[in-house]
Write a protein that holds these residues in place. Sequence first.
Motif, PDB file in Angstrom:
ATOM      1  N   ASP A  85      15.817  15.437  40.075  1.00 29.59           N
ATOM      2  CA  ASP A  85      14.460  15.089  39.664  1.00 29.59           C
ATOM      3  C   ASP A  85      14.125  13.654  40.082  1.00 29.59           C
ATOM      4  O   ASP A  85      13.024  13.379  40.564  1.00 29.59           O
ATOM      5  N   LEU A  86      15.077  12.748  39.913  1.00 31.16           N
ATOM      6  CA  LEU A  86      14.844  11.361  40.318  1.00 31.16           C
ATOM      7  C   LEU A  86      14.728  11.244  41.840  1.00 31.16           C
ATOM      8  O   LEU A  86      13.871  10.508  42.345  1.00 31.16           O
ATOM      9  N   LEU A  87      15.578  11.963  42.559  1.00 26.95           N
ATOM     10  CA  LEU A  87      15.569  11.862  44.025  1.00 26.95           C
ATOM     11  C   LEU A  87      14.207  12.225  44.606  1.00 26.95           C
ATOM     12  O   LEU A  87      13.814  11.677  45.632  1.00 26.95           O
ATOM     13  N   GLY A  88      13.496  13.103  43.949  1.00 24.59           N
ATOM     14  CA  GLY A  88      12.181  13.501  44.429  1.00 24.59           C
ATOM     15  C   GLY A  88      11.039  12.692  43.824  1.00 24.59           C
ATOM     16  O   GLY A  88       9.876  12.961  44.095  1.00 24.59           O
ATOM     17  N   ASN A  89      11.358  11.684  43.028  1.00 20.20           N
ATOM     18  CA  ASN A  89      10.341  10.910  42.324  1.00 20.20           C
ATOM     19  C   ASN A  89      10.009   9.641  43.110  1.00 20.20           C
ATOM     20  O   ASN A  89      10.851   8.766  43.275  1.00 20.20           O
TER      21      ASN A  89
END
Length: 171
Positions: A85-89
């Motif tokens: 989720d963070l990697l795509g944020n």
Amino acid sequence: MAIADWLMIIAVLVGPIIAVQLTRYLDSQKEVNERKIIIFKTLMATRAYNISWAHVEALNRIDLEFDRNNKKEKAVIAAWKEYLDLLGNSSIGAEQWTIKRIDLLVELLYKMSQVLNYDFDKTHIKNSSYAPRVHGITEDEQIALRRGLLEVLEGKRQIPISFSNLESSKK
């Protein structure tokens, strides 16, 4: 024939079948565990190079190899989901994103180490990888070269050419 004789015949006939099935089951479980270990070792080895192909591939294999029905492994999948989720944020500032990325990767690797019975603490996972500075410099230079070449090929940039010693070549 007595019951003991029948039991002996059944044991002789069924025993090898049970032994083969048990061996196949144990081999299958060992294979499943080995695939998880390969993912973990790859992620540990590449944790300082999070954009390497091997690192990305290992991350993407977590969903395939870890079991949602196993309590410990479910924690690995949850940590992976949070990290993904963070990697795509892109809404977080770069510095804050980097700090959080490292913390979430460490958490993921820690959860995996617990499942796979490795004795690593979070501090060790976070601080014990080696990444020479020259690798980062080389990567930055390669990115700059690729961008520059693309700009030339797209007509956005020209290759500067200069001539020198023109008079000495006329003689």
